[in-house]
Design a protein around this motif. Structure first.
Motif, mmCIF file in Angstrom:
data_model
loop_
_atom_site.group_PDB
_atom_site.id
_atom_site.type_symbol
_atom_site.label_atom_id
_atom_site.label_comp_id
_atom_site.label_asym_id
_atom_site.label_seq_id
_atom_site.Cartn_x
_atom_site.Cartn_y
_atom_site.Cartn_z
ATOM 1 N N ILE A 237 -38.128 7.371 -31.063
ATOM 2 C CA ILE A 237 -38.497 8.311 -32.122
ATOM 3 C C ILE A 237 -37.196 8.732 -32.790
ATOM 4 C CG2 ILE A 237 -39.603 10.520 -32.668
ATOM 5 C CD1 ILE A 237 -41.266 10.204 -30.117
ATOM 6 N N TRP A 238 -37.090 8.463 -34.098
ATOM 7 C CA TRP A 238 -35.814 8.617 -34.799
ATOM 8 C C TRP A 238 -36.038 9.356 -36.109
ATOM 9 C CZ3 TRP A 238 -32.398 3.808 -36.464
ATOM 10 C CH2 TRP A 238 -31.064 4.218 -36.616
ATOM 11 N N THR A 239 -35.038 10.097 -36.524
ATOM 12 C CA THR A 239 -35.100 10.810 -37.800
ATOM 13 C C THR A 239 -34.660 9.933 -38.970
ATOM 14 O OG1 THR A 239 -32.964 11.760 -37.138
ATOM 15 C CG2 THR A 239 -34.910 13.183 -36.956
ATOM 16 N N MET A 240 -34.300 8.686 -38.693
ATOM 17 C CA MET A 240 -33.935 7.724 -39.727
ATOM 18 C C MET A 240 -35.007 6.635 -39.807
ATOM 19 S SD MET A 240 -31.013 8.763 -41.009
ATOM 20 C CE MET A 240 -31.397 10.498 -40.722
ATOM 21 N N PRO A 241 -35.235 6.051 -41.001
ATOM 22 C CA PRO A 241 -36.280 5.029 -41.144
ATOM 23 C C PRO A 241 -35.847 3.692 -40.556
ATOM 24 C CG PRO A 241 -35.129 5.343 -43.224
ATOM 25 C CD PRO A 241 -34.571 6.371 -42.286
ATOM 26 N N HIS A 242 -36.677 3.135 -39.689
ATOM 27 C CA HIS A 242 -36.370 1.851 -39.062
ATOM 28 C C HIS A 242 -37.666 1.156 -38.698
ATOM 29 C CE1 HIS A 242 -34.938 -1.105 -36.121
ATOM 30 N NE2 HIS A 242 -33.743 -0.934 -36.636
ATOM 31 N N GLU A 243 -37.718 -0.145 -38.948
ATOM 32 C CA GLU A 243 -38.966 -0.886 -38.767
ATOM 33 C C GLU A 243 -39.478 -0.905 -37.331
ATOM 34 O OE1 GLU A 243 -38.128 -5.318 -39.260
ATOM 35 O OE2 GLU A 243 -36.179 -4.442 -39.756
ATOM 36 N N GLN A 244 -38.599 -0.725 -36.346
ATOM 37 C CA GLN A 244 -39.021 -0.771 -34.945
ATOM 38 C C GLN A 244 -39.163 0.620 -34.325
ATOM 39 O OE1 GLN A 244 -39.574 -4.461 -35.392
ATOM 40 N NE2 GLN A 244 -39.814 -3.757 -33.296
ATOM 41 N N CYS A 245 -38.932 1.659 -35.100
ATOM 42 C CA CYS A 245 -38.941 3.024 -34.561
ATOM 43 C C CYS A 245 -40.040 3.866 -35.174
ATOM 44 C CB CYS A 245 -37.581 3.695 -34.804
ATOM 45 S SG CYS A 245 -36.184 2.831 -34.056
ATOM 46 N N HIS A 246 -40.336 4.974 -34.507
ATOM 47 C CA HIS A 246 -41.294 5.952 -35.012
ATOM 48 C C HIS A 246 -40.504 6.986 -35.816
ATOM 49 C CE1 HIS A 246 -44.311 4.374 -32.134
ATOM 50 N NE2 HIS A 246 -43.248 4.216 -31.360
ATOM 51 N N LEU A 247 -40.762 7.062 -37.108
ATOM 52 C CA LEU A 247 -40.001 7.946 -37.984
ATOM 53 C C LEU A 247 -40.488 9.387 -37.854
ATOM 54 C CD1 LEU A 247 -37.979 8.502 -40.274
ATOM 55 C CD2 LEU A 247 -39.792 7.867 -41.896
ATOM 56 N N LEU A 248 -39.550 10.273 -37.505
ATOM 57 C CA LEU A 248 -39.837 11.711 -37.477
ATOM 58 C C LEU A 248 -39.146 12.343 -38.675
ATOM 59 C CD1 LEU A 248 -41.042 14.204 -36.176
ATOM 60 C CD2 LEU A 248 -39.040 14.348 -34.693
ATOM 61 N N LYS A 249 -39.867 12.400 -39.779
ATOM 62 C CA LYS A 249 -39.299 12.927 -41.022
ATOM 63 C C LYS A 249 -39.473 14.433 -41.095
ATOM 64 C CE LYS A 249 -39.032 11.651 -45.901
ATOM 65 N NZ LYS A 249 -39.577 10.761 -46.960
ATOM 66 N N ASN A 250 -40.634 14.922 -40.688
ATOM 67 C CA ASN A 250 -40.917 16.356 -40.682
ATOM 68 C C ASN A 250 -41.040 16.838 -39.250
ATOM 69 O OD1 ASN A 250 -41.207 16.517 -43.604
ATOM 70 N ND2 ASN A 250 -43.127 15.391 -43.319
#
Length: 305
Positions: A237-250
Motif C-alpha cells: 500500500i503506497w502513497t505513490m501511483p504504481h501498477e503493482q501497488c494499492h494506491l492510498l491517495k486519500n
C-alpha cells in the motif's frame, strides 16, 4: 573512460560498486563532496581526467563542486531522487531556484511521477532506473497475517505514522512491525512493535514472514523498499501511483484499502503475490538495469559537445 559520482552517498556508493563489477573496462569512483574535506580535495584532483560527472541527486541551489564541473566544461548528469524534487519545487515557487546546473546537465529520474513534477517546473527529465534486485529464496507462503513499515527516526509523521496508528487501532488482531524508529514520543498500542534499526538480514526475514508493506510518506521517489517488498510477493500500500501497488491517495481510504488487502490474503491462505515477484524479475534484473545505465553513460560521455 572515467566516470565520477557525487551526491547521496548511499546510492552513489552502491552503484559505483555495481558498475565497477559490471563494466570493469571503465573506471567509476565516488567522492563524498558534501561531508568530507579530504574527499573534496580528491574530487578536485580527479575532475580534470573525468569524462562525465554524475550527481546522485538533483541540485537546485549553489554547489561548489558543480561550479568546478561547469568551469572545466565537464559533462554533467543529475539523477533526481525524491527530496531534491520537493526542494526544487519549493524553490521554484519562491523564485529562489538556481537552474544553472539543471540547464547545463542531462537530467534523469527513475519515477514517472517525479518526471511529471519536474516537468511542471520546466525541468525536462528522462526516465532511467538504476536500482536492481535479485529475487530472494522464499517459502511458498507467509507465516503470519501482519504488516510492516519503515519510519525514519524523527520523521515518523512524514512517513505516515498517524495512518498506521489508526489502522492498528482498527485491526487489533493484526501485528504491525515498525522499522527505523524505536517509537520514542509516539503513542503506544499493543499490536505495534517498534524494531528500531535492524540489519539487512533481519529486514529480509521480516519481508519473508510479513505479507503487507505500508509505504505511506507524504512524498516519495521510486522506493527501494517497495521494490524489495514486491520481490518477496508482499502486497504494497503506497502513497505513490504504481501498477503493482494499492494506491492510498486519500488518508480517509486507508481502512477500506487495508481491509481489502487483508481479505485477499485470507482468501488465498497467505500465499504470495506471484505477479509482484514476476514484475521485479522482468523490470529490475541486474543485467537489464545496469546494462541500460552503462549504455546511457556511453552515449553521454562520448557525445560531442
Amino acid at each position: 573512460m572515467k566516470i565520477i559520482f557525487v551526491g547521496l552517498p548511499y546510492f552513489a556508493k552502491k552503484i559505483v560498486s555495481d558498475l565497477n563489477e559490471f563494466a570493469p573496462q571503465y573506471s567509476f569512483s565516488f567522492y563524498n563532496t558534501y561531508y568530507s574535506k579530504i574527499q573534496q580535495i580528491k574530487f578536485v584532483t580527479e575532475l580534470p581526467f573525468a569524462d562525465l560527472v554524475i550527481s546522485m541527486n538533483g541540485v537546485s541551489d549553489k554547489s561548489g563542486s558543480l561550479d568546478l564541473v561547469l568551469k572545466m566544461r565537464k559533462k554533467l548528469w543529475l539523477q533526481w531522487q525524491g527530496t531534491d524534487v520537493l526542494l526544487a519545487v519549493e524553490r521554484y515557487k519562491n523564485n529562489t531556484i538556481d537552474k544553472k546546473y539543471i540547464d547545463y546537465a542531462v537530467n534523469f529520474t527513475d519515477a514517472p511521477w517525479m518526471q511529471e513534477e519536474l516537468k511542471l517546473i520546466k525541468i525536462r527529465c528522462e526516465l532511467l532506473p538504476f536500482k536492481w534486485l535479485n529475487i530472494p529464496l522464499l517459502s511458498k507462503k507467509f507465516s503470519e497475517l501482519s504488516a510492516y513499515s519503515y519510519l525514519p527516526k524523527g520523521k515518523e509523521n512524514f512517513y505516515g505514522w498517524k495512518t498506521i496508528f489508526h489502522l492498528a487501532e482498527k485491526n487489533p488482531e493484526i501485528l504491525f512491525y515498525i522499522v527505523g524508529t524505536n517509537g520514542d514520543r509516539l503513542q503506544k498500542i499493543n499490536n505495534v512493535k517498534f524494531l528500531g534499526w535492524i540489519s539487512e538480514k533481519e529486514m529480509c526475514e521480516l519481508r519473508d514472514k510479513t505479507p503487507i508493506c505500508l509505504r505511506l510518506p507524504q512524498h516519495d521517489g521510486y522506493s527501494l523498499t517497495v521494490i524489495e517488498a514486491l520481490s518477496c510477493g508482499n502486497e504494497v500500500i503506497w502513497t505513490m501511483p504504481h501498477e503493482q501497488c494499492h494506491l492510498l491517495k486519500n488518508i480517509g481510504d486507508a481502512e477500506m484499502i487495508f481491509k481489502k488487502v487483508i481479505d485477499n490474503f485470507r482468501e488465498r491462505n497467505l500465499l504470495r503475490n506471484e505477479n509482484n515477484i514476476l514484475f521485479v524479475k522482468n523490470n529490475f534484473s541486474r543485467e537489464e538495469v545496469l546494462g541500460n545505465f552503462i549504455s546511457k553513460i556511453e552515449e553521454i560521455a562520448t557525445k560531442r559537445a
